[in-house]
Design a protein around this motif. Structure first.
Motif, PDB file in Angstrom:
ATOM      1  N   GLU B   9       0.768  -1.262  -0.058  1.00 40.71           N
ATOM      2  CA  GLU B   9      -0.020   0.003  -0.033  1.00 40.71           C
ATOM      3  C   GLU B   9       0.894   1.243   0.009  1.00 40.71           C
ATOM      4  O   GLU B   9       2.189   1.064   0.330  1.00 40.71           O
ATOM      5  N   PHE B  10       0.305   2.498  -0.113  1.00 44.97           N
ATOM      6  CA  PHE B  10       0.947   3.739  -0.091  1.00 44.97           C
ATOM      7  C   PHE B  10       0.630   4.260   1.368  1.00 44.97           C
ATOM      8  O   PHE B  10      -0.693   4.525   1.524  1.00 44.97           O
ATOM      9  N   LEU B  11       1.645   4.868   1.977  1.00 47.54           N
ATOM     10  CA  LEU B  11       1.108   5.158   3.485  1.00 47.54           C
ATOM     11  C   LEU B  11       1.885   6.626   3.271  1.00 47.54           C
ATOM     12  O   LEU B  11       3.024   7.022   2.777  1.00 47.54           O
ATOM     13  N   ALA B  12       1.471   7.358   4.202  1.00 44.69           N
ATOM     14  CA  ALA B  12       1.873   8.708   4.415  1.00 44.69           C
ATOM     15  C   ALA B  12       3.242   8.764   5.080  1.00 44.69           C
ATOM     16  O   ALA B  12       3.654   7.823   6.034  1.00 44.69           O
ATOM     17  N   SER B  13       4.310   9.677   4.624  1.00 45.78           N
ATOM     18  CA  SER B  13       5.851   9.601   5.126  1.00 45.78           C
ATOM     19  C   SER B  13       5.541  10.674   6.224  1.00 45.78           C
ATOM     20  O   SER B  13       4.414  11.245   6.667  1.00 45.78           O
ATOM     21  N   ALA B  14       6.903  10.932   6.734  1.00 43.99           N
ATOM     22  CA  ALA B  14       6.892  11.838   7.736  1.00 43.99           C
ATOM     23  C   ALA B  14       6.456  13.460   7.228  1.00 43.99           C
ATOM     24  O   ALA B  14       5.928  14.200   7.954  1.00 43.99           O
ATOM     25  N   ASP B  15       6.584  13.457   5.902  1.00 41.81           N
ATOM     26  CA  ASP B  15       6.187  14.565   5.443  1.00 41.81           C
ATOM     27  C   ASP B  15       4.906  14.122   4.428  1.00 41.81           C
ATOM     28  O   ASP B  15       4.734  13.394   3.718  1.00 41.81           O
ATOM     29  N   PRO B  16       3.578  14.538   5.051  1.00 43.34           N
ATOM     30  CA  PRO B  16       2.448  14.185   4.711  1.00 43.34           C
ATOM     31  C   PRO B  16       2.078  14.385   3.170  1.00 43.34           C
ATOM     32  O   PRO B  16       1.299  13.648   2.557  1.00 43.34           O
ATOM     33  N   THR B  17       2.751  15.181   2.558  1.00 44.46           N
ATOM     34  CA  THR B  17       2.634  15.490   0.987  1.00 44.46           C
ATOM     35  C   THR B  17       3.202  14.255   0.182  1.00 44.46           C
ATOM     36  O   THR B  17       3.123  14.133  -0.830  1.00 44.46           O
ATOM     37  N   ARG B  18       3.884  13.560   0.597  1.00 46.37           N
ATOM     38  CA  ARG B  18       4.884  12.308  -0.067  1.00 46.37           C
ATOM     39  C   ARG B  18       4.349  11.065   0.694  1.00 46.37           C
ATOM     40  O   ARG B  18       4.518  10.679   1.793  1.00 46.37           O
ATOM     41  N   LEU B  19       4.001  10.054  -0.398  1.00 51.89           N
ATOM     42  CA  LEU B  19       3.570   8.984   0.139  1.00 51.89           C
ATOM     43  C   LEU B  19       4.548   8.166  -0.172  1.00 51.89           C
ATOM     44  O   LEU B  19       5.407   8.093  -1.027  1.00 51.89           O
ATOM     45  N   LEU B  20       4.551   6.734   0.782  1.00 51.58           N
ATOM     46  CA  LEU B  20       5.780   5.806   0.861  1.00 51.58           C
ATOM     47  C   LEU B  20       5.191   4.596   0.170  1.00 51.58           C
ATOM     48  O   LEU B  20       3.887   4.147   0.755  1.00 51.58           O
ATOM     49  N   TYR B  21       5.790   3.787  -0.560  1.00 49.75           N
ATOM     50  CA  TYR B  21       5.274   2.334  -1.075  1.00 49.75           C
ATOM     51  C   TYR B  21       5.803   1.754   0.208  1.00 49.75           C
ATOM     52  O   TYR B  21       6.947   1.656   0.536  1.00 49.75           O
ATOM     53  N   ALA B  22       4.730   0.712   0.697  1.00 51.47           N
ATOM     54  CA  ALA B  22       5.372   0.021   1.811  1.00 51.47           C
ATOM     55  C   ALA B  22       4.597  -1.444   1.693  1.00 51.47           C
ATOM     56  O   ALA B  22       3.335  -1.498   1.311  1.00 51.47           O
ATOM     57  N   VAL B  23       5.206  -2.579   2.496  1.00 46.20           N
ATOM     58  CA  VAL B  23       4.608  -3.832   2.526  1.00 46.20           C
ATOM     59  C   VAL B  23       4.675  -4.127   3.669  1.00 46.20           C
ATOM     60  O   VAL B  23       5.758  -3.937   4.380  1.00 46.20           O
ATOM     61  N   THR B  24       3.533  -4.735   4.138  1.00 43.65           N
ATOM     62  CA  THR B  24       3.197  -5.252   5.527  1.00 43.65           C
ATOM     63  C   THR B  24       3.063  -6.830   5.571  1.00 43.65           C
ATOM     64  O   THR B  24       2.295  -7.258   4.618  1.00 43.65           O
ATOM     65  N   HIS B  25       3.631  -7.405   6.259  1.00 48.16           N
ATOM     66  CA  HIS B  25       3.678  -8.972   6.534  1.00 48.16           C
ATOM     67  C   HIS B  25       3.401  -9.175   7.886  1.00 48.16           C
ATOM     68  O   HIS B  25       3.731  -8.855   8.966  1.00 48.16           O
ATOM     69  N   LEU B  26       1.954  -9.823   7.911  1.00 46.13           N
ATOM     70  CA  LEU B  26       1.567 -10.027   9.194  1.00 46.13           C
ATOM     71  C   LEU B  26       1.133 -11.527   9.495  1.00 46.13           C
ATOM     72  O   LEU B  26       0.736 -12.034   8.609  1.00 46.13           O
ATOM     73  N   PRO B  27       1.367 -11.992  10.614  1.00 45.81           N
ATOM     74  CA  PRO B  27       1.005 -13.507  10.980  1.00 45.81           C
ATOM     75  C   PRO B  27      -0.641 -13.366  11.195  1.00 45.81           C
ATOM     76  O   PRO B  27      -1.127 -12.430  11.443  1.00 45.81           O
ATOM     77  N   ALA B  28      -1.195 -14.803  10.888  1.00 44.19           N
ATOM     78  CA  ALA B  28      -2.733 -14.534  11.070  1.00 44.19           C
ATOM     79  C   ALA B  28      -2.974 -14.430  12.657  1.00 44.19           C
ATOM     80  O   ALA B  28      -4.150 -13.876  13.056  1.00 44.19           O
ATOM     81  N   GLU B  29      -2.238 -15.038  13.594  1.00 43.80           N
ATOM     82  CA  GLU B  29      -2.414 -14.646  14.809  1.00 43.80           C
ATOM     83  C   GLU B  29      -1.831 -13.349  15.133  1.00 43.80           C
ATOM     84  O   GLU B  29      -1.116 -12.881  14.579  1.00 43.80           O
ATOM     85  N   PRO B  30      -2.057 -12.909  16.460  1.00 42.07           N
ATOM     86  CA  PRO B  30      -1.678 -11.799  16.934  1.00 42.07           C
ATOM     87  C   PRO B  30      -0.077 -11.736  17.007  1.00 42.07           C
ATOM     88  O   PRO B  30       0.615 -12.853  17.153  1.00 42.07           O
ATOM     89  N   ALA B  31       0.578 -10.615  16.701  1.00 43.77           N
ATOM     90  CA  ALA B  31       1.924 -10.779  16.333  1.00 43.77           C
ATOM     91  C   ALA B  31       2.609 -10.590  17.972  1.00 43.77           C
ATOM     92  O   ALA B  31       2.153 -10.286  18.524  1.00 43.77           O
ATOM     93  N   ARG B  32       3.827 -11.421  17.772  1.00 40.82           N
ATOM     94  CA  ARG B  32       4.741 -11.228  18.967  1.00 40.82           C
ATOM     95  C   ARG B  32       5.210 -10.011  19.123  1.00 40.82           C
ATOM     96  O   ARG B  32       5.057  -9.679  20.308  1.00 40.82           O
ATOM     97  N   SER B  33       5.686  -9.252  18.276  1.00 33.34           N
ATOM     98  CA  SER B  33       6.305  -7.875  18.400  1.00 33.34           C
ATOM     99  C   SER B  33       6.644  -7.524  16.882  1.00 33.34           C
ATOM    100  O   SER B  33       6.185  -8.444  15.675  1.00 33.34           O
ATOM    101  N   GLY B  34       7.014  -6.277  16.606  1.00 32.16           N
ATOM    102  CA  GLY B  34       6.751  -5.697  15.338  1.00 32.16           C
ATOM    103  C   GLY B  34       8.435  -5.564  14.822  1.00 32.16           C
ATOM    104  O   GLY B  34       9.313  -5.643  15.687  1.00 32.16           O
TER     105      GLY B  34
END
Lengths: 298, 284
Positions: B9-34
């Motif tokens: 997805e595209f997410l806001a960077s620290a500069d909200p006028t600039r979007l960043l391409y990001a990929v998130t990998h999630l376990p099906a169960e609640p995550a242990r940590s990030g």
């Protein structure tokens, strides 16, 4: 002045392909839509990404979206964020099914009717195979594309005796213990036999480049028949350029002529792999000029 | 092993006028940590990409929430490479980590960084108070990076990929404020923004446990082990794992099938070492 799109006009896409998914980015038009899609195919190898070196395809996609095109750049299976295991990136086995899957995705959005295909090197082979198989193809630009079938070339340039001597020499005997190498020798022997038969039948005639791949000539001939505009671009230091020049004086040249295809060899250095910013800019400019040419035809 | 989910997805960077391409990998169960992954730059970002995708998938399968991203001016994100600075990289990585925490409800306690992203990863670890820092063949001295890039240019010139060099890279950067290195216009401002920053200085008083993966025992491997030594001396217990490769993995040829196989094996080893260390390691 053309407005450049930004990521705000883009969406990641995920195209189902067999048990995997091909990841890419769809850039939507930020000007009046032309209802024409552009699909950018990257070259071969696991280093290449849809954004390509110095993300020149991102610049191109955003520029084209400013001209009203919908653009997809995507990664082959196993490349970038596409899942699955990397397929062999072999010019004689173009990834036509992956190209067709992405083209189908774009057509199914209902946002485009015609498709223009762009690709370099191995991506050029994939572009030809995909475009020739789709009636929606309205333009093709390929850069630094290999035209030779290497096995055919060896079959033409080596004698059966030299192959036999190599196979029976110490290194050959060692290699033939491995099944993969045995298969390669066998395929080469079959190719050589075919070449000898063609020579006897006078099929190859005086073509200076009888080794030009059918994966180049056949799709180009189909595109020529359908009068789909094609532009072939090479840098003069590309390793495939001498082959291309030689092939132009044979059957490939006749197809290019019959199709009214354009050839650009004005870049004085290496274009293949886009190893300089200047090479990247040249292809961006070539693409924009090709788009203007297509526009003028319409 | 967990079922995993992967989303781009595209997410806001620290500069909200600039979007960043990001990929998130999630376990099906609640995550242990990030975990947040900070990529290397320029050509190395292409060379490392598949390894990062693999580590994201493997870590998610081991129960972690992972975010990878393209920084401003890089990959599919917004922005201009000419504006790249150490601080913009840190800001982008922190923004990506914070939004991952907000989304998943778990803290990002691990930062993974590669090559010249090592000082960036260290700064991010401090900002997030992350407990673990994993560095893949880190470089912290921009002069070493310039040497590595200069060698790449020389090799490309010898191979006929580009024209012969008329000036050393350092001279070009000083005079022109930028240099085309294998198709990437490297901004001098970015290299200058790294001046004097090391992993240890960026970590400051924040304590982490570290893993440094060195690619072989050659020059680049020695740079990596020097980073690890600096971390340990500064009070960050750091383990070094050295890959069995005679040559730096960055130099394995792209077009050579042997190089490709070797690279794949090395990539698998890097991913396995990282996942093994994180999944089996204890927090400081």
């Amino acid at each position: 002045m053309t407005t450049l799109a930004t990521a705000a006009a883009e969406a990641p896409i995920s195209v189902p392909f067999e048990n995997d998914r091909l990841a890419g980015i769809l850039t939507r038009p930020v000007a009046d839509s032309r209802r024409v899609g552009v699909i950018v195919f990257h070259g071969g190898g696991d280093f290449n990404l849809p954004s390509h070196r110095n993300r020149w395809t991102v610049q191109l996609a955003r520029r084209l979206a400013g001209d009203g095109y919908s653009v997809i750049r995507f990664g082959y299976r196993g490349v970038g964020d596409s899942t699955g295991r990397l397929d062999p990136h072999t010019p004689e086995r173009p990834l036509v099914d992956q190209g067709r899957a992405v083209a189908g995705y774009l057509l199914e959005t209902g946002e485009v009717e015609g498709l223009i295909f762009l690709g370099s090197c191995f991506g050029g082979r994939n572009v030809l195979a995909t475009a020739a198989s789709l009636p929606e193809a309205t333009g093709v630009l390929v850069a630094s594309m290999p035209v030779a079938d290497q096995r055919q070339r060896h079959a033409h340039e080596q004698s059966p005796g030299s192959l036999a001597r190599r196979a029976l020499g110490p290194e050959g005997r060692e290699a033939l213990r491995r099944p993969g190498r045995r298969r390669r020798y066998a395929r080469m022997a079959v190719s050589m036999a075919r070449v000898q038969l063609q020579r006897l039948a006078g099929v190859t005639g005086n073509d200076p480049a009888p080794w030009v791949s059918a994966k180049v000539t056949e799709p180009l001939a189909r595109l020529a028949e359908r009068r789909v505009p094609v532009r072939l671009v090479y840098g003069r230091d590309d390793e495939f350029y001498p082959d291309f020049e030689l092939a132009r004086s044979g059957r490939l040249g006749r197809i290019i002529e019959e199709g009214g295809f354009e050839v650009d060899t004005s870049y004085p250095a290496r274009l293949h792999g886009f190893p300089t910013v200047a090479a990247q800019q040249h292809l961006i400019e070539q693409t924009l000029a090709f788009m203007a040419h297509l526009d003028a035809r319409l | 092993m967990f079922e995993t989910d992967e989303r781009a997805e595209f997410l806001a960077s620290a500069d909200p006028t600039r979007l960043l391409y990001a990929v998130t990998h999630l376990p099906a169960e609640p995550a242990r940590s990030g975990v947040v992954v900070v990529s290397p730059l320029f050509l190395e970002s292409m060379q490392n990409y598949n390894r990062e995708a693999s580590v994201g998938r493997e870590l998610a399968a081991a129960g972690y929430a992972v975010r990878r991203f393209h920084p401003r001016g890089g990959g599919d994100s917004d922005g201009d490479l000419a504006d790249l600075l150490h601080d913009t990289l840190v800001e982008d990585a922190v923004a990506m980590a914070v939004s991952l925490s907000t989304e998943t409800g778990v803290a990002v306690d691990t930062v993974v960084g590669t090559r010249l992203a090592a000082p960036v990863a260290a700064a991010v670890a401090r900002r997030l108070t992350a407990a673990r820092l994993v560095l893949w063949e880190p470089i912290e001295d921009p002069a070493n990076m310039i040497k590595a890039m200069g060698r790449s240019r020389q090799m490309a010139a010898i191979a006929g990929l580009i024209g012969p060099e008329d000036r050393p890279l350092s001279e070009m950067l000083a005079a022109d404020r930028k240099a085309d290195v294998l198709g990437f216009m490297i901004p001098a401002g970015y290299l200058e923004s790294l001046g004097g920053r090391t992993v240890a200085t960026e970590l400051g008083g924040h304590r982490v446990r570290g893993l440094v993966i060195a690619g072989g025992t050659g020059r680049e491997g020695r740079w990596a082990t020097a980073v690890a030594a600096g971390m340990s001396e500064a009070g960050h217990p750091t383990e070094v794992q050295t890959l069995a490769t005679p040559e730096s993995w960055w130099l394995l040829a792209a077009d050579d099938p042997l190089g490709r196989r070797e690279r794949t094996e090395l990539g698998n080893a890097v991913v396995a070492a990282t996942v093994g260390w994180l999944a089996g390691g204890s927090l400081p």
